[in-house]
Write a protein that holds these residues in place. Structure first.
Motif, PDB file in Angstrom:
ATOM      1  N   ILE A 283       0.738  -0.920  -0.028  1.00  0.00           N
ATOM      2  CA  ILE A 283       0.044  -0.355  -0.149  1.00  0.00           C
ATOM      3  C   ILE A 283       1.069   1.212   0.202  1.00  0.00           C
ATOM      4  O   ILE A 283       1.520   1.275   0.881  1.00  0.00           O
ATOM      5  CB  ILE A 283      -0.911   0.062   1.432  1.00  0.00           C
ATOM      6  N   TRP A 300      -2.587  -1.073  -3.564  1.00  0.00           N
ATOM      7  CA  TRP A 300      -3.220  -0.141  -3.742  1.00  0.00           C
ATOM      8  C   TRP A 300      -2.298   0.795  -3.840  1.00  0.00           C
ATOM      9  O   TRP A 300      -1.206   1.136  -3.479  1.00  0.00           O
ATOM     10  CB  TRP A 300      -3.497  -0.386  -2.456  1.00  0.00           C
ATOM     11  N   ALA A 313      -7.648  -0.037   2.574  1.00  0.00           N
ATOM     12  CA  ALA A 313      -6.835  -0.802   2.052  1.00  0.00           C
ATOM     13  C   ALA A 313      -6.093  -1.791   3.489  1.00  0.00           C
ATOM     14  O   ALA A 313      -6.287  -2.637   3.272  1.00  0.00           O
ATOM     15  CB  ALA A 313      -5.960  -0.089   1.263  1.00  0.00           C
TER      16      ALA A 313
END
Length: 377
Positions: A283, A300, A313
């Motif tokens: 992330i 992400w 997330a």
């Protein structure tokens, strides 16, 4: 067979917001993977910040290209001044800002951008070839230096060690729904956003462990982090480990469920590659070198201005089953292998330095000998 291009690299330390470990590793990758084309010699500036130190390093090291990697703008102009005065041998200059003048990068980046804008009219930067690591950095350079600046994109090289076996890592990375082990690797200062990572961990549902790897560069900022840690719920644990050696990175990422880069992610190439190679989803901020991670099922890339999306997330990862996380991990490892084996990346780096040498030869052929600066005695 062409002789390797001799590259003298002046490497700044991290006193001005740089990532010394990441830069050293980036240069190691260039030297190891492109040794047949490029002969890289690195001189670290350390704490010496005098013109004489720069002059001695340049004048005593044979080179075809002078590569200024991550140096502060004032040291870049000092090097260029030495060349103009004929105090060091003439050589083409390639400058890689390495994210240090990025838009929105904080006060230090703003100061560097302002300084470069102020001196570009003098013409001292006219012959510089700028090395951008991606499209975002290319845009930053054009904004600061104008459309006449020569900017070339060559993405960072990642390590060419064999990718970690994702299936083996999956067995080591046990996962229960509602449990999350987060890893963060960052130079701990205000730009790292570690404090935001601590807040994100504290807002999650479930049992959370946040492991922070990195040197403390701002003691006051770390004290604020420690105060935030004390206030966390009992089911959230934060542990500080110091810098993460590259030799054990694969083993560390094999034991985590997600790699979190709570900053813009622009200089996170090696962290992301290590995590993805070990089958660990990531992330990261949306200036990261690799994009559209969610669509590929490996992580992400999110706007750093949207912490709620980062938390969502992370919660998504906490809610995963072991089988689901294993699927993400398999895709992550495959993605890292494809990036490592992409031949276009090393080709771009070699082309950058060949262009610099070719331009210098053309310039030497068209410049009268009397007009060229003399070499230092």
């Amino acid at each position: 067979m062409l002789m390797p291009i001799r590259i003298l690299t002046l490497l700044d330390d991290d006193a001005n917001g740089g990532d010394a470990a990441g830069r050293s590793r980036a240069l190691d990758n260039v030297a190891q993977q492109l040794g047949g084309d490029l002969d890289v010699h690195v001189v670290e500036r350390g704490n010496q910040d005098t013109r004489q130190v720069l002059r001695d390093a340049i004048a005593t090291t044979p080179h075809d290209v002078l590569y200024l990697f991550g140096l502060a703008p004032r040291r870049i102009t000092a090097v260029l001044a030495l060349q103009r005065l004929g105090l060091v041998p003439p050589a083409p200059v390639v400058v890689a800002p390495d994210g240090t003048i990025r838009a929105g990068g904080g006060a230090q980046s703003a100061l560097r951008r302002g300084y470069l804008r102020a001196i570009r009219r003098s013409g001292v930067l006219r012959d510089v070839l700028w090395h951008a690591s991606g499209a975002r950095e290319c845009d930053d350079l054009v904004q600061v230096l104008g459309t006449t600046a020569r900017v070339r994109i060559a993405p960072p090289l990642v390590g060419n060690t064999a990718a970690v076996d994702a299936a083996r890592n999956e067995r080591r990375r046990d996962k229960r729904v509602g449990e999350l082990r987060i890893g963060v690797v960052a130079r701990i200062d205000r730009e790292s956003n570690v404090l935001a990572a601590i807040a994100m961990a504290g807002a999650l549902r479930g049992r959370v462990t946040l492991d922070v790897y990195g040197a403390v560069a701002d003691a006051g900022y770390w004290r604020a982090c420690e105060q935030a840690i004390v206030a966390l719920p009992a089911d959230v644990v934060v542990r500080a480990h110091g810098p993460l050696p590259a030799a054990i990175a694969a083993r560390v990422w094999a034991s985590h469920h997600v790699c979190l880069v709570p900053s813009d992610g622009e200089r996170a190439t090696h962290v992301l590659h290590d995590a993805l190679s070990a089958g660990c989803p990531v992330i990261v901020g949306d200036r990261a070198p690799w994009r559209d991670l969610e669509a590929q099922g490996i992580g992400w890339d999110l706007p750093i201005s949207a912490p709620a999306r980062f938390r969502a997330a992370l919660q998504r990862c906490a809610d995963m089953t072991q089988d689901e996380l294993g699927e993400w991990g398999m895709r992550a490892a495959a993605y890292a292998r494809a990036r490592r084996d992409d031949a276009a990346v090393p080709d771009a780096t070699v082309a950058l330095f060949r262009e610099a040498v070719a331009d210098a030869r053309i310039g030497a052929a068209t410049t009268p000998a009397a007009a060229r600066p003399a070499l230092a005695a």
